[in-house]
Design a protein around this motif. Structure first.
Motif, PDB file in Angstrom:
ATOM      1  N   PRO A 103       0.697  -1.059  -0.137  1.00 10.58           N
ATOM      2  CA  PRO A 103      -0.314  -0.007   0.076  1.00 10.58           C
ATOM      3  C   PRO A 103       0.572   1.397   0.075  1.00 10.58           C
ATOM      4  O   PRO A 103       0.710   2.361  -1.080  1.00 10.58           O
ATOM      5  CB  PRO A 103      -0.824   0.506   1.484  1.00 10.58           C
ATOM      6  N   ASP A 104       2.005   1.178   1.464  1.00  8.47           N
ATOM      7  CA  ASP A 104       3.173   2.605   0.808  1.00  8.47           C
ATOM      8  C   ASP A 104       3.510   2.889  -0.315  1.00  8.47           C
ATOM      9  O   ASP A 104       3.728   4.138  -1.058  1.00  8.47           O
ATOM     10  CB  ASP A 104       3.806   2.616   2.110  1.00  8.47           C
ATOM     11  N   GLN A 171      -5.524   2.585  -0.862  1.00  4.34           N
ATOM     12  CA  GLN A 171      -5.854   1.493  -0.330  1.00  4.34           C
ATOM     13  C   GLN A 171      -6.735   0.378  -1.325  1.00  4.34           C
ATOM     14  O   GLN A 171      -7.170  -0.790  -0.658  1.00  4.34           O
ATOM     15  CB  GLN A 171      -7.765   2.498  -0.222  1.00  4.34           C
ATOM     16  N   THR A 174      -4.599  -2.046   0.004  1.00  4.96           N
ATOM     17  CA  THR A 174      -4.734  -2.118   1.232  1.00  4.96           C
ATOM     18  C   THR A 174      -5.547  -3.473   1.550  1.00  4.96           C
ATOM     19  O   THR A 174      -5.809  -4.838   2.212  1.00  4.96           O
ATOM     20  CB  THR A 174      -4.534  -0.951   1.897  1.00  4.96           C
ATOM     21  N   THR A 177      -4.274  -6.524   0.292  1.00  2.87           N
ATOM     22  CA  THR A 177      -3.135  -6.857   1.117  1.00  2.87           C
ATOM     23  C   THR A 177      -3.884  -7.597   1.765  1.00  2.87           C
ATOM     24  O   THR A 177      -3.370  -9.436   2.141  1.00  2.87           O
ATOM     25  CB  THR A 177      -2.557  -6.134   1.452  1.00  2.87           C
ATOM     26  N   ALA A 252       3.398  -4.505   4.968  1.00  8.39           N
ATOM     27  CA  ALA A 252       2.369  -2.838   5.232  1.00  8.39           C
ATOM     28  C   ALA A 252       1.424  -2.900   7.147  1.00  8.39           C
ATOM     29  O   ALA A 252       1.252  -1.790   7.088  1.00  8.39           O
ATOM     30  CB  ALA A 252       0.382  -3.713   4.541  1.00  8.39           C
ATOM     31  N   ALA A 256       2.260   0.867   8.828  1.00 11.96           N
ATOM     32  CA  ALA A 256       1.195   1.055  10.229  1.00 11.96           C
ATOM     33  C   ALA A 256       0.614   0.761  11.168  1.00 11.96           C
ATOM     34  O   ALA A 256       0.161   1.400  11.367  1.00 11.96           O
ATOM     35  CB  ALA A 256       0.105   0.564   9.194  1.00 11.96           C
TER      36      ALA A 256
ATOM     37  N   LEU B 196      -6.815  -4.438  10.360  1.00  5.47           N
ATOM     38  CA  LEU B 196      -5.455  -3.956   9.022  1.00  5.47           C
ATOM     39  C   LEU B 196      -6.805  -3.001   8.639  1.00  5.47           C
ATOM     40  O   LEU B 196      -6.141  -2.181   8.066  1.00  5.47           O
ATOM     41  CB  LEU B 196      -4.644  -4.891   8.405  1.00  5.47           C
ATOM     42  N   ALA B 197      -7.480  -3.272   8.280  1.00  7.39           N
ATOM     43  CA  ALA B 197      -8.466  -2.791   6.809  1.00  7.39           C
ATOM     44  C   ALA B 197      -9.103  -1.303   7.391  1.00  7.39           C
ATOM     45  O   ALA B 197      -8.565  -0.080   6.861  1.00  7.39           O
ATOM     46  CB  ALA B 197      -9.354  -2.663   6.591  1.00  7.39           C
ATOM     47  N   ALA B 200      -6.695   1.592   7.707  1.00  9.49           N
ATOM     48  CA  ALA B 200      -6.241   1.704   6.751  1.00  9.49           C
ATOM     49  C   ALA B 200      -7.543   3.008   5.550  1.00  9.49           C
ATOM     50  O   ALA B 200      -7.897   3.703   4.881  1.00  9.49           O
ATOM     51  CB  ALA B 200      -6.187   1.077   5.479  1.00  9.49           C
TER      52      ALA B 200
END
Lengths: 301, 301
Positions: A103-104, A171, A174, A177, A252, A256, B196-197, B200
């Motif tokens: 994501p990053d 997103q 994410t 992921t 990820a 985060a 995790l979601a 984000a």
């Protein structure tokens, strides 16, 4: 002409997924110019009604959209920034990143793309080769609403489950992921369950028949479970793919600052399976790491 | 008369599961005498066409079979050996243990029962209260073939998926243990994915809609996922049940000398949720332990 709908598409990465996806765009009347390092892949696109270019920048020249179905974020960067594909696109063009990326990294690439005045759509997929062929992929999109709207006709040609999960690039990555987190843990826990049952002398086939009809079932248990009973099943997706994808999940989480204890434990088992020499085998063979740990003791004579 | 088919059954434990199961046996023309500590439970069985006894030993007196639907192995031992139910049974009678017990305890109880010349059938169930009511339980049986054959008509009255998983008592309990291993990990990993979601900024409802239609799906994700979005859902099964059941899973792994890294990690999360004061809440609320770990930072003014 920033509001012209997307008509010409540069498609980079004509592999097992990309080739049928590009074909679906051709069938929906998009003008597709593709590039892939492999000549055979370029020829196949021409046979399917597309055009082939000698480089990513040539494919991108003046195009309304650039679709990236490459292996990872590093390849996406190389195509966009080093090979010059981004600069070659029409002003106001849309970059659609469909590779599985952290994501990053999707967020960072988005920042560089939008700085040139172009749209960026973070749109990873799930559904595998069958979904790519049938145009039935699940597509998870992180992008501003205006960028999503521009890309939508392209995405609709590729998938029948297109979800706009958020306004921010990254997103979509994410959600993909999270998909891999669940999928990887579900495979590993099926192997863990099997190894405990085998140690107690329970037949694995019967075990998965029972579990598949109970509240203990998962999509992966039903799909990978039978292949865990085979000594060396055909490779649908390799152990090393989950070494990579659960690695992305943990990266990820690290970015985060989120603790992911189950994903971390599952990653260890895929790593161990790879370290035991099984990285190229079917991912169901993560069970070999469990069997190495939990084998019934041999009768040493 | 060791070959007389089972006709009279002592049924111990008339709770949420036991009461409808005993009713199903009455409907199949078995003569059922029940015992439970709670008077209301005994009266309900009489209303359903059974008989009630004042003690477990009285219920068992001369019966062809003793069916145990108690809370755990300790209660099963108390009924059989301390309250005298085993000694009260007919010679050659069959003891059917349907409570969820650790495999090694089921094995130990079996040894004490068979020493008296009686049959022992290790037969835990899954399918919950709905399965108990409908006679559609999944029943996982570890028992010698001859003992299984004697118990089969009884089991067929209670479930429609009766599996003979092995000749050894304890093997049924192992399969039930594996079922709980998968179920518990699947709930915890759905919560891990959600946390995790959420971090984000992804909407949880949309996330589970996408995951439920993908290869990342599980029975538990579809069932518990929506309840993870509710602040305090009605309790279908409590967090503390998985504290107990994953504890049994880990005890079984310890007894068998089997490493179960995912089950161990999931158990920690259920333990933490219980320690945070949520043990009596619906088991979907294991997500509260993840939210405690992975909350987005508050904006301290």
């Amino acid at each position: 002409m920033p509001d012209r709908p997307i008509s010409t598409i540069a498609f980079i990465g004509l592999g097992a997924m990309g080739a049928p996806m590009a074909g679906n765009l051709v069938r929906r009347q998009f003008r597709v110019t593709g590039f892939d390092m492999r000549e055979a892949a370029r020829e196949a696109l021409v046979a399917a009604g597309g055009a082939a270019a000698a480089s990513a920048a040539e494919a991108a020249a003046g195009a309304d959209a650039l679709l990236l179905m490459v292996v990872n974020a590093a390849q996406a960067r190389a195509v966009l920034f080093e090979a010059g594909a981004l600069a070659a696109l029409a002003p106001g063009a849309t970059v659609i990143l469909m590779a599985t990326c952290p994501p990053d990294e999707a967020e960072a690439i988005a920042a560089e793309v939008t700085r040139t005045g172009r749209h960026f759509v973070d749109a990873p997929v799930s559904g595998g080769v069958n979904g790519a062929r049938g145009g039935t992929l699940t597509i998870m999109v992180g992008a501003p609403a205006v960028s999503f709207a521009r890309a939508k006709p392209v995405l609709d040609a590729l998938g029948d489950k297109v979800f706009h999960v958020g306004e921010k690039p990254g997103q979509g990555a994410t959600v993909k992921t999270v998909n891999q987190l669940l999928a990887g843990v579900h495979i590993a826990v099926a192997a863990e369950a099997l190894s405990l049952a085998e140690k107690a002398g329970i037949d694995g086939r019967l075990l998965f028949e029972i579990m598949g009809g109970s509240a203990a079932s998962s999509w992966m248990l039903k799909d990978r479970g039978p292949r865990m009973q085979e000594p060396d099943p055909a490779v649908a997706s390799a152990v090393d793919i989950f070494v990579k994808d659960l690695g992305i999940v943990l990266d990820a989480g690290r970015a985060a600052r989120a603790a992911l204890p189950l994903a971390a434990a599952a990653h260890q088992m895929f790593l161990a399976a790879s370290g035991l020499g099984h990285g190229a085998r079917d991912d169901s063979q993560v069970v070999r790491a469990y069997r190495a740990l939990n084998a019934r003791p041999a009768n040493d004579a």
